[in-house]
Scaffold this active site. Structure first.
Site, PDB file in Angstrom:
ATOM      1  N   HIS A   1      41.009  35.688  41.522  1.00  0.00           N
ATOM      2  CA  HIS A   1      40.018  34.620  41.357  1.00  0.00           C
ATOM      3  C   HIS A   1      38.812  35.202  40.642  1.00  0.00           C
ATOM      4  O   HIS A   1      38.805  36.380  40.254  1.00  0.00           O
ATOM      5  CB  HIS A   1      39.658  33.997  42.713  1.00  0.00           C
ATOM      6  CG  HIS A   1      39.251  34.993  43.758  1.00  0.00           C
ATOM      7  ND1 HIS A   1      38.139  35.778  43.643  1.00  0.00           N
ATOM      8  CD2 HIS A   1      39.844  35.357  44.924  1.00  0.00           C
ATOM      9  CE1 HIS A   1      38.033  36.563  44.699  1.00  0.00           C
ATOM     10  NE2 HIS A   1      39.072  36.345  45.496  1.00  0.00           N
TER      11      HIS A   1
ATOM     12  N   HIS B   1      37.570  38.715  41.429  1.00  0.00           N
ATOM     13  CA  HIS B   1      38.289  39.843  40.817  1.00  0.00           C
ATOM     14  C   HIS B   1      37.911  39.975  39.348  1.00  0.00           C
ATOM     15  O   HIS B   1      37.731  41.087  38.835  1.00  0.00           O
ATOM     16  CB  HIS B   1      39.807  39.629  40.905  1.00  0.00           C
ATOM     17  CG  HIS B   1      40.345  39.541  42.294  1.00  0.00           C
ATOM     18  ND1 HIS B   1      40.769  38.360  42.862  1.00  0.00           N
ATOM     19  CD2 HIS B   1      40.534  40.495  43.239  1.00  0.00           C
ATOM     20  CE1 HIS B   1      41.208  38.588  44.083  1.00  0.00           C
ATOM     21  NE2 HIS B   1      41.070  39.868  44.348  1.00  0.00           N
TER      22      HIS B   1
ATOM     23  N   GLU C   1      31.808  44.027  47.056  1.00  0.00           N
ATOM     24  CA  GLU C   1      31.025  44.236  48.290  1.00  0.00           C
ATOM     25  C   GLU C   1      31.405  43.223  49.358  1.00  0.00           C
ATOM     26  O   GLU C   1      31.008  43.354  50.508  1.00  0.00           O
ATOM     27  CB  GLU C   1      29.526  44.112  47.981  1.00  0.00           C
ATOM     28  CG  GLU C   1      28.974  45.317  47.257  1.00  0.00           C
ATOM     29  CD  GLU C   1      27.467  45.259  47.107  1.00  0.00           C
ATOM     30  OE1 GLU C   1      26.879  44.170  47.317  1.00  0.00           O
ATOM     31  OE2 GLU C   1      26.883  46.292  46.765  1.00  0.00           O
TER      32      GLU C   1
ATOM     33  N   GLN D   1      35.488  47.967  53.915  1.00  0.00           N
ATOM     34  CA  GLN D   1      36.499  48.633  53.082  1.00  0.00           C
ATOM     35  C   GLN D   1      35.821  49.589  52.096  1.00  0.00           C
ATOM     36  O   GLN D   1      36.256  50.737  51.917  1.00  0.00           O
ATOM     37  CB  GLN D   1      37.302  47.565  52.334  1.00  0.00           C
ATOM     38  CG  GLN D   1      38.149  48.094  51.200  1.00  0.00           C
ATOM     39  CD  GLN D   1      39.074  47.044  50.648  1.00  0.00           C
ATOM     40  OE1 GLN D   1      40.099  46.737  51.248  1.00  0.00           O
ATOM     41  NE2 GLN D   1      38.746  46.486  49.490  1.00  0.00           N
TER      42      GLN D   1
ATOM     43  N   MET E   1      33.779  34.128  47.623  1.00  0.00           N
ATOM     44  CA  MET E   1      35.137  33.895  47.116  1.00  0.00           C
ATOM     45  C   MET E   1      36.120  34.829  47.811  1.00  0.00           C
ATOM     46  O   MET E   1      35.833  36.005  48.032  1.00  0.00           O
ATOM     47  CB  MET E   1      35.185  34.141  45.610  1.00  0.00           C
ATOM     48  CG  MET E   1      34.568  33.015  44.851  1.00  0.00           C
ATOM     49  SD  MET E   1      34.950  33.152  43.091  1.00  0.00           S
ATOM     50  CE  MET E   1      33.907  31.826  42.503  1.00  0.00           C
TER      51      MET E   1
ATOM     52  N   SER F   1      40.703  35.216  48.490  1.00  0.00           N
ATOM     53  CA  SER F   1      42.047  34.642  48.315  1.00  0.00           C
ATOM     54  C   SER F   1      42.424  33.794  49.521  1.00  0.00           C
ATOM     55  O   SER F   1      43.295  32.937  49.443  1.00  0.00           O
ATOM     56  CB  SER F   1      43.076  35.761  48.160  1.00  0.00           C
ATOM     57  OG  SER F   1      42.660  36.622  47.140  1.00  0.00           O
ATOM     58  N   ARG F   2      41.767  34.049  50.663  1.00  0.00           N
ATOM     59  CA  ARG F   2      42.119  33.305  51.878  1.00  0.00           C
ATOM     60  C   ARG F   2      41.434  31.939  51.950  1.00  0.00           C
ATOM     61  O   ARG F   2      41.809  31.121  52.787  1.00  0.00           O
ATOM     62  CB  ARG F   2      41.783  34.122  53.127  1.00  0.00           C
ATOM     63  CG  ARG F   2      42.675  35.357  53.251  1.00  0.00           C
ATOM     64  CD  ARG F   2      42.673  35.964  54.639  1.00  0.00           C
ATOM     65  NE  ARG F   2      43.768  36.914  54.771  1.00  0.00           N
ATOM     66  CZ  ARG F   2      43.624  38.241  54.720  1.00  0.00           C
ATOM     67  NH1 ARG F   2      42.432  38.768  54.543  1.00  0.00           N
ATOM     68  NH2 ARG F   2      44.673  39.028  54.844  1.00  0.00           N
TER      69      ARG F   2
HETATM   70  O1  PAF Z   1      40.685  44.611  48.604  1.00  0.00           O
HETATM   71  C1  PAF Z   1      41.903  44.606  48.371  1.00  0.00           C
HETATM   72  O2  PAF Z   1      42.407  43.753  47.637  1.00  0.00           O
HETATM   73  C2  PAF Z   1      42.802  45.661  48.995  1.00  0.00           C
HETATM   74  O3  PAF Z   1      42.379  45.967  50.274  1.00  0.00           O
HETATM   75  C3  PAF Z   1      42.942  46.917  48.130  1.00  0.00           C
HETATM   76  C4  PAF Z   1      41.607  47.642  47.962  1.00  0.00           C
HETATM   77  C5  PAF Z   1      43.488  46.556  46.766  1.00  0.00           C
HETATM   78  C6  PAF Z   1      43.911  47.896  48.797  1.00  0.00           C
HETATM   79  O4  PAF Z   1      45.150  47.327  48.990  1.00  0.00           O
END
Ligand code: PAF
Length: 292
Positions: free
Chosen positions: A38, A41, A152, A157, A192, A194-195
């Site tokens: 989306h 990204h 962010e 993560q 935003m 994907s879920r």
């Molecule tokens: O954020 C994501 O889409 C995933 O956690 C990643 C960093 C690609 C790892 O699979």
């Protein structure tokens, strides 16, 4: 744009892009994703393109970061549509490994970053950040990028990946070349994700209350409100807006993610995870004078 799905093809394509070892052909930026792309990204891709000579995007729905009762099978997969979007952005190379290429038979290694992985989403999703750290370290070693871009939106993560890069003295990329890109939001402020596509229309409308209530809490904390009170008020507003439950609402140090009871001089972050209509949404915002 070239799409490759084996390590051999990836290495050949990288060598063609920028030379075998000296990188005379330019700097590579990696944007790791799980697809279902989306605007969030694509913002990472554009930022990467502005800073590097070649952009490599990976698409891999990583089974190791999904818990037994999570949505691995239901996770949206749309490789052809994703590839078309990336091609239009001028991406050089799409790395879309098969599960066998990423985790061949006998694969037995687990990367675990203690501390920063444990609380917040790590508490509700045991093993999730081990799965993320393991696949991201593999992606870094496979692509050997000069820099890598992450949203962010997934703030924990990003903290886990930076801690891993720091602890393991990674050079491709160096920890300072792991770039966090501000969250991209819908017109009504919802981050935003994907879920978001799982939300029913009434839940989608109510979901926008989350960032609104968070902005109010940020303003209150920055104006000196007691942190416990501001977080309590935020929880009440989230539940009143129609969220069914809250996993966490916390103010944390931006680097260690340790909970804070007062603002200091280090960057702080307000982080929330809450469920609406069966979908778990997360969001976070910078707080305080340093606004880190
Ligand atoms: O954020 C994501 O889409 C995933 O956690 C990643 C960093 C690609 C790892 O699979």
């Amino acid at each position: 744009m070239q799409t490759v799905n084996t390590l051999h093809m990836l290495r050949t394509a990288l060598a063609q892009l920028c030379g075998q070892s000296d990188r005379a052909g330019g700097r590579i930026a990696l944007v790791p994703t799980m697809g279902a792309l989306h605007e969030g990204h694509l913002t990472l891709v554009r930022r990467a393109a502005a800073e590097a000579d070649h952009v490599v995007v990976s698409i891999f729905v990583n089974p190791k970061q999904f818990g037994a009762n999570e949505d691995l099978d239901a996770y949206p997969r749309q490789l052809a549509a994703d590839a078309a979007m990336l091609e239009a952005e001028g991406v050089a190379l799409l790395w879309a490994p098969t599960a066998e290429a990423m985790y061949p038979a006998g694969f037995a290694t687990n990367v675990s970053v203690a501390g920063v992985s444990d609380g917040l989403c790590g508490a509700a999703r045991p093993g999730h950040f081990d799965g993320v750290a393991t696949v991201v370290l593999k992606l870094f070693n496979q692509v050997t990028p000069d820099m890598a871009f992450f949203g962010e939106k997934d703030f924990q993560q990003l903290a886990v990946i930076r801690a891993m890069a720091r602890d393991l003295d990674l050079t491709r990329p160096h920890v300072d070349a792991i770039i966090g890109v501000p969250t991209v939001r819908e017109a009504d402020g919802l981050a935003m994700s994907s879920r978001n596509r799982y939300l029913l229309p009434e839940h989608r409308t109510a979901a926008a209350s989350l960032p609104r209530a968070m902005r109010t809490a940020v303003a209150a904390i920055e104006s000196g409100a007691a942190i416990g009170e501001a977080l309590g008020q935020l929880e009440d507003e989230i539940l009143a807006a129609g969220f069914s439950s809250i996993d966490y609402v916390t103010l944390a140090d931006s680097r260690s993610l340790a909970p804070l009871i007062a603002l200091g001089s280090d960057p702080a972050r307000l982080l929330v995870a809450a469920r609406i209509g069966g979908t778990r949404l997360i969001d976070n915002m910078a707080v305080g004078p340093a606004r880190g």
